[in-house]
Write an enzyme that holds these catalytic residues in place. Structure first.
Site, PDB file in Angstrom:
ATOM      1  CE  LYS A   1      -4.276  -1.914   1.837  1.00 60.91           C
ATOM      2  NZ  LYS A   1      -5.369  -1.744   2.799  1.00 60.91           N
TER       3      LYS A   1
ATOM      4  CG  ASP B   1      -8.771   0.243   3.052  1.00 64.07           C
ATOM      5  OD1 ASP B   1      -9.392  -0.584   2.374  1.00 64.07           O
ATOM      6  OD2 ASP B   1      -7.526   0.240   3.159  1.00 64.07           O
TER       7      ASP B   1
END
Ligand code: ATR
Length: 299
Positions: A74, A111
């Site tokens: 990420k 997210d």
């Protein structure tokens, strides 16, 4: 469900991870593709950290529309993106890459969006929860940072508590700095609370979120649940753990008459923005989607 079809014009996307075999994203995206009759495919892309850049450039060269990015890529995804949205800057990570026809890579962090959408899908008004009190986050890892960034954007005061207190303080400092550098508007209050503080959940907390792996099957302590004494009766308790669907924390919350939200919804909703960008269609998280993914989880 319509007949699946992948033609020579299929739109392609996938998930980059290491490992990636456990990822539910291929199951979810291919379910939506089939259901919506979209000519496309979504594949697992196991890529070691030292091959990440090569893999992303290769996918671009092969005409992929983009990719999801999971552990441990990420931060590398954040670095490779030519443009990232403000939420990704505050979150410090990117989980969705979109390859533009101009060759540019756009990164976003979905997210936090997925977390808030999963609450809204249960009929919870985010603004009303914010007006009733602060959000208390358990944990100080990457998931905590993404959720904190989304909560701050919606005006929540955020309190972080973590087993390792220095990580909680570092998260608050990092979020404050990132907010000053990249976000617009006044910064909501950020603070920390000792992990072992004795008084249960402070009464001025309206949302409690477990972002640790505590309570997860196979995790550090599968039977863990915090002390919910003192919690306001309007407290919403959310867990990002989704195996099991009902964690000990959620059971304890339900036993106290509190609203309890599991982690599967976040997983499903965070996928929607990528699906829209790559495949040009709107994916819905409905009962059939949940049932399909739950069945896959049990396999
Ligand atoms: P992620 O990026 O998925 O959030 P992470 O960075 O590994 O993952 O963070 C895991 C979180 O779970 C951390 O907050 C960690 O606490 P520490 O910072 O003290 O390590 C928390 N965690 C993991 N095991 C734990 C345990 N046995 N008790 C309490 N917290 C735990």
């Amino acid at each position: 469900m319509s007949t699946p079809r992948i033609t020579g014009k299929a739109r392609l996307a996938g998930v980059l991870g290491h490992p990636v075999a456990h990822s539910l994203s291929p199951v979810l995206h291919n379910y939506w593709l089939e259901r919506l009759g979209v000519d496309g495919a979504y594949v697992p892309l196991p890529v070691a950290p030292d091959q990440f850049v090569t893999a992303v450039r290769g996918l671009q060269a092969a005409g992929f529309r983009g990719a999801n990015v999971t552990i441990p890529h990420k931060q590398a995804a954040f670095a490779i993106a030519d443009e990232v949205d403000p939420m990704a800057r505050v979150a410090g990570s990117v989980n969705t890459l979109v390859f533009g026809e101009d060759g540019r890579i756009r990164g976003s962090s979905t997210d936090g969006f997925g977390f808030l959408a999963s609450l809204e899908a249960e009929g919870i008004g985010i603004g009303a929860v914010r007006d009733r009190g602060a959000a208390l986050l358990l944990g100080a890892g990457g998931a905590a940072r993404s959720i904190a960034a989304a909560l701050m954007e919606r005006g929540f005061s955020v309190i972080v508590t973590n087993r390792t207190a220095t990580r909680a303080r570092e998260l608050v400092e990092t979020l404050s700095q990132a907010w000053r550098d990249h976000a617009a508007g006044a910064m909501p209050a950020l603070s920390t609370l000792p992990w072992d503080h004795p008084a249960g959940v402070p009464a001025d907390v309206s949302l409690l979120v477990n972002t640790t792996s505590l309570g997860m099957a196979g995790g550090p302590d599968a039977s863990w649940a915090p002390d919910l004494t003192g919690a306001a009766d309007h407290l919403i308790v959310a867990d990002i753990v989704y195996v099991p669907c009902e964690t000990p924390l959620l059971k304890a919350a339900a036993a106290c008459g509190l609203t309890a939200i599991g982690g599967l919804g976040m997983l499903l909703h965070q996928a929607r923005p990528g699906f829209r960008a790559w495949f040009g269609a709107e994916a819905e998280v409905d009962a059939a989607t949940v049932a399909y993914v739950l069945a896959a989880l049990k396999r």
